[in-house]
Scaffold this motif. Sequence first.
Motif, PDB file in Angstrom:
ATOM      1  N   ALA A  13       0.857  -1.183   0.000  1.00  0.00           N
ATOM      2  CA  ALA A  13       0.000   0.000   0.000  1.00  0.00           C
ATOM      3  C   ALA A  13       0.893   1.233   0.000  1.00  0.00           C
ATOM      4  CB  ALA A  13      -0.905   0.005   1.227  1.00  0.00           C
ATOM      5  N   ARG A  14       0.399   2.262  -0.632  1.00  0.00           N
ATOM      6  CA  ARG A  14       1.091   3.565  -0.628  1.00  0.00           C
ATOM      7  C   ARG A  14       0.151   4.571   0.001  1.00  0.00           C
ATOM      8  NH1 ARG A  14       1.013   7.554  -5.027  1.00  0.00           N
ATOM      9  NH2 ARG A  14       2.416   9.203  -4.365  1.00  0.00           N
ATOM     10  N   ASN A  15       0.573   5.163   1.084  1.00  0.00           N
ATOM     11  CA  ASN A  15      -0.245   6.147   1.801  1.00  0.00           C
ATOM     12  C   ASN A  15      -1.638   5.605   2.110  1.00  0.00           C
ATOM     13  OD1 ASN A  15       1.941   7.918   1.690  1.00  0.00           O
ATOM     14  ND2 ASN A  15       1.294   8.680  -0.308  1.00  0.00           N
ATOM     15  N   GLU A  16      -1.653   4.368   2.632  1.00  0.00           N
ATOM     16  CA  GLU A  16      -2.857   3.672   3.102  1.00  0.00           C
ATOM     17  C   GLU A  16      -3.824   3.254   2.001  1.00  0.00           C
ATOM     18  OE1 GLU A  16      -4.666   5.753   6.364  1.00  0.00           O
ATOM     19  OE2 GLU A  16      -2.792   5.842   7.485  1.00  0.00           O
ATOM     20  N   GLU A  17      -3.367   3.203   0.755  1.00  0.00           N
ATOM     21  CA  GLU A  17      -4.209   2.717  -0.337  1.00  0.00           C
ATOM     22  C   GLU A  17      -3.514   1.553  -1.019  1.00  0.00           C
ATOM     23  OE1 GLU A  17      -6.100   5.382  -2.985  1.00  0.00           O
ATOM     24  OE2 GLU A  17      -6.282   6.954  -1.467  1.00  0.00           O
ATOM     25  N   LEU A  18      -4.221   0.435  -1.145  1.00  0.00           N
ATOM     26  CA  LEU A  18      -3.644  -0.728  -1.814  1.00  0.00           C
ATOM     27  C   LEU A  18      -3.171  -0.349  -3.207  1.00  0.00           C
ATOM     28  CD1 LEU A  18      -6.149  -3.560  -0.864  1.00  0.00           C
ATOM     29  CD2 LEU A  18      -3.837  -3.226  -0.002  1.00  0.00           C
ATOM     30  N   CYS A  19      -2.068  -0.936  -3.617  1.00  0.00           N
ATOM     31  CA  CYS A  19      -1.516  -0.634  -4.932  1.00  0.00           C
ATOM     32  C   CYS A  19      -0.680  -1.812  -5.418  1.00  0.00           C
ATOM     33  CB  CYS A  19      -0.684   0.645  -4.890  1.00  0.00           C
ATOM     34  SG  CYS A  19       0.745   0.536  -3.801  1.00  0.00           S
ATOM     35  N   GLN A  20      -0.078  -1.656  -6.566  1.00  0.00           N
ATOM     36  CA  GLN A  20       0.788  -2.666  -7.150  1.00  0.00           C
ATOM     37  C   GLN A  20       2.242  -2.236  -6.979  1.00  0.00           C
ATOM     38  OE1 GLN A  20      -0.473  -5.544  -8.392  1.00  0.00           O
ATOM     39  NE2 GLN A  20      -2.443  -4.732  -7.706  1.00  0.00           N
ATOM     40  N   LEU A  21       3.151  -3.157  -7.256  1.00  0.00           N
ATOM     41  CA  LEU A  21       4.571  -2.864  -7.115  1.00  0.00           C
ATOM     42  C   LEU A  21       5.068  -1.790  -8.077  1.00  0.00           C
ATOM     43  CD1 LEU A  21       5.954  -6.459  -6.535  1.00  0.00           C
ATOM     44  CD2 LEU A  21       5.854  -4.601  -4.863  1.00  0.00           C
ATOM     45  N   ASP A  22       4.336  -1.531  -9.157  1.00  0.00           N
ATOM     46  CA  ASP A  22       4.767  -0.509 -10.109  1.00  0.00           C
ATOM     47  C   ASP A  22       4.281   0.900  -9.734  1.00  0.00           C
ATOM     48  OD1 ASP A  22       2.092  -0.869 -10.700  1.00  0.00           O
ATOM     49  OD2 ASP A  22       2.399  -1.178 -12.849  1.00  0.00           O
ATOM     50  N   GLU A  23       3.696   1.049  -8.553  1.00  0.00           N
ATOM     51  CA  GLU A  23       3.235   2.352  -8.066  1.00  0.00           C
ATOM     52  C   GLU A  23       4.448   3.249  -7.800  1.00  0.00           C
ATOM     53  OE1 GLU A  23       0.254   5.061  -6.658  1.00  0.00           O
ATOM     54  OE2 GLU A  23       0.032   3.154  -7.685  1.00  0.00           O
ATOM     55  N   PRO A  24       4.437   4.484  -8.295  1.00  0.00           N
ATOM     56  CA  PRO A  24       5.559   5.394  -8.053  1.00  0.00           C
ATOM     57  C   PRO A  24       5.724   5.695  -6.563  1.00  0.00           C
ATOM     58  CG  PRO A  24       4.074   6.275  -9.726  1.00  0.00           C
ATOM     59  CD  PRO A  24       3.401   5.083  -9.129  1.00  0.00           C
ATOM     60  N   VAL A  25       6.945   6.005  -6.175  1.00  0.00           N
ATOM     61  CA  VAL A  25       7.252   6.389  -4.800  1.00  0.00           C
ATOM     62  C   VAL A  25       7.712   7.842  -4.808  1.00  0.00           C
ATOM     63  CG1 VAL A  25       8.735   5.965  -2.809  1.00  0.00           C
ATOM     64  CG2 VAL A  25       7.926   4.040  -4.163  1.00  0.00           C
ATOM     65  N   LEU A  26       7.111   8.644  -3.935  1.00  0.00           N
ATOM     66  CA  LEU A  26       7.455  10.061  -3.822  1.00  0.00           C
ATOM     67  C   LEU A  26       8.019  10.344  -2.438  1.00  0.00           C
ATOM     68  CD1 LEU A  26       4.262  11.521  -5.515  1.00  0.00           C
ATOM     69  CD2 LEU A  26       6.508  11.171  -6.555  1.00  0.00           C
ATOM     70  N   PRO A  27       8.830  11.382  -2.303  1.00  0.00           N
ATOM     71  CA  PRO A  27       9.377  11.724  -0.994  1.00  0.00           C
ATOM     72  C   PRO A  27       8.262  11.883   0.044  1.00  0.00           C
ATOM     73  CG  PRO A  27      10.414  13.055  -2.690  1.00  0.00           C
ATOM     74  CD  PRO A  27       9.276  12.323  -3.340  1.00  0.00           C
ATOM     75  N   GLY A  28       8.483  11.317   1.222  1.00  0.00           N
ATOM     76  CA  GLY A  28       7.511  11.425   2.300  1.00  0.00           C
ATOM     77  C   GLY A  28       6.415  10.377   2.274  1.00  0.00           C
ATOM     78  N   ASP A  29       6.392   9.523   1.256  1.00  0.00           N
ATOM     79  CA  ASP A  29       5.370   8.479   1.190  1.00  0.00           C
ATOM     80  C   ASP A  29       5.514   7.505   2.348  1.00  0.00           C
ATOM     81  OD1 ASP A  29       4.043   9.339  -1.070  1.00  0.00           O
ATOM     82  OD2 ASP A  29       4.967   7.881  -2.422  1.00  0.00           O
ATOM     83  N   GLU A  30       4.399   6.863   2.663  1.00  0.00           N
ATOM     84  CA  GLU A  30       4.382   5.763   3.620  1.00  0.00           C
ATOM     85  C   GLU A  30       4.022   4.510   2.819  1.00  0.00           C
ATOM     86  OE1 GLU A  30       2.589   5.750   7.850  1.00  0.00           O
ATOM     87  OE2 GLU A  30       1.037   4.951   6.516  1.00  0.00           O
ATOM     88  N   ILE A  31       4.938   3.548   2.823  1.00  0.00           N
ATOM     89  CA  ILE A  31       4.760   2.316   2.060  1.00  0.00           C
ATOM     90  C   ILE A  31       4.604   1.170   3.051  1.00  0.00           C
ATOM     91  CG2 ILE A  31       5.750   0.764   0.337  1.00  0.00           C
ATOM     92  CD1 ILE A  31       5.196   3.666  -0.691  1.00  0.00           C
ATOM     93  N   ALA A  32       3.585   0.357   2.848  1.00  0.00           N
ATOM     94  CA  ALA A  32       3.348  -0.799   3.727  1.00  0.00           C
ATOM     95  C   ALA A  32       3.464  -2.083   2.929  1.00  0.00           C
ATOM     96  CB  ALA A  32       1.953  -0.689   4.348  1.00  0.00           C
ATOM     97  N   PHE A  33       4.094  -3.083   3.546  1.00  0.00           N
ATOM     98  CA  PHE A  33       4.190  -4.415   2.966  1.00  0.00           C
ATOM     99  C   PHE A  33       3.518  -5.402   3.898  1.00  0.00           C
ATOM    100  CE2 PHE A  33       8.057  -2.400   1.154  1.00  0.00           C
ATOM    101  CZ  PHE A  33       7.799  -2.626  -0.194  1.00  0.00           C
ATOM    102  N   PHE A  34       2.735  -6.318   3.320  1.00  0.00           N
ATOM    103  CA  PHE A  34       2.085  -7.339   4.131  1.00  0.00           C
ATOM    104  C   PHE A  34       1.810  -8.566   3.266  1.00  0.00           C
ATOM    105  CE2 PHE A  34      -0.617  -3.887   2.876  1.00  0.00           C
ATOM    106  CZ  PHE A  34      -1.720  -4.463   2.284  1.00  0.00           C
ATOM    107  N   PRO A  35       1.759  -9.730   3.901  1.00  0.00           N
ATOM    108  CA  PRO A  35       1.512 -10.954   3.129  1.00  0.00           C
ATOM    109  C   PRO A  35       0.048 -11.007   2.673  1.00  0.00           C
ATOM    110  CG  PRO A  35       1.649 -11.449   5.468  1.00  0.00           C
ATOM    111  CD  PRO A  35       1.972  -9.994   5.304  1.00  0.00           C
ATOM    112  N   THR A  36      -0.173 -11.760   1.617  1.00  0.00           N
ATOM    113  CA  THR A  36      -1.547 -11.943   1.159  1.00  0.00           C
ATOM    114  C   THR A  36      -2.301 -12.723   2.213  1.00  0.00           C
ATOM    115  OG1 THR A  36      -0.927 -13.932  -0.025  1.00  0.00           O
ATOM    116  CG2 THR A  36      -0.960 -11.898  -1.280  1.00  0.00           C
ATOM    117  N   VAL A  37      -3.590 -12.507   2.268  1.00  0.00           N
ATOM    118  CA  VAL A  37      -4.429 -13.158   3.261  1.00  0.00           C
ATOM    119  C   VAL A  37      -5.242 -14.237   2.579  1.00  0.00           C
ATOM    120  CG1 VAL A  37      -6.266 -12.781   4.957  1.00  0.00           C
ATOM    121  CG2 VAL A  37      -4.568 -10.990   4.539  1.00  0.00           C
TER     122      VAL A  37
END
Length: 80
Positions: A53-77
């Motif tokens: 997730a990027r800034n609390e929104e689910l996304c894909q690995l190709d999502e851009p990263v910007l300064p100050g972003d919050e990126i979360a990683f978690f296993p599939t459920v």
Amino acid sequence: MTVRVLYFARFREAMGMDAEQVRGEFMDIRALRDFLVAQGGHDVLAEASLMCARNEELCQLDEPVLPGDEIAFFPTVTGG
């Protein structure tokens, strides 16, 4: 750039931390993940079935990263 990276569930347990600040230049979340895996101690992030997730929104690995972003990683459920 600096981003905040959060880890959840067994990723947090495997790495022994729930968050960290990461500095570097990352075009997308995949590049960030690859950087973390290459550092060592983040091998669990190399799994093929990973959610992010990027800034609390689910996304894909190709999502851009910007300064100050919050990126979360978690296993599939999976359910049963």
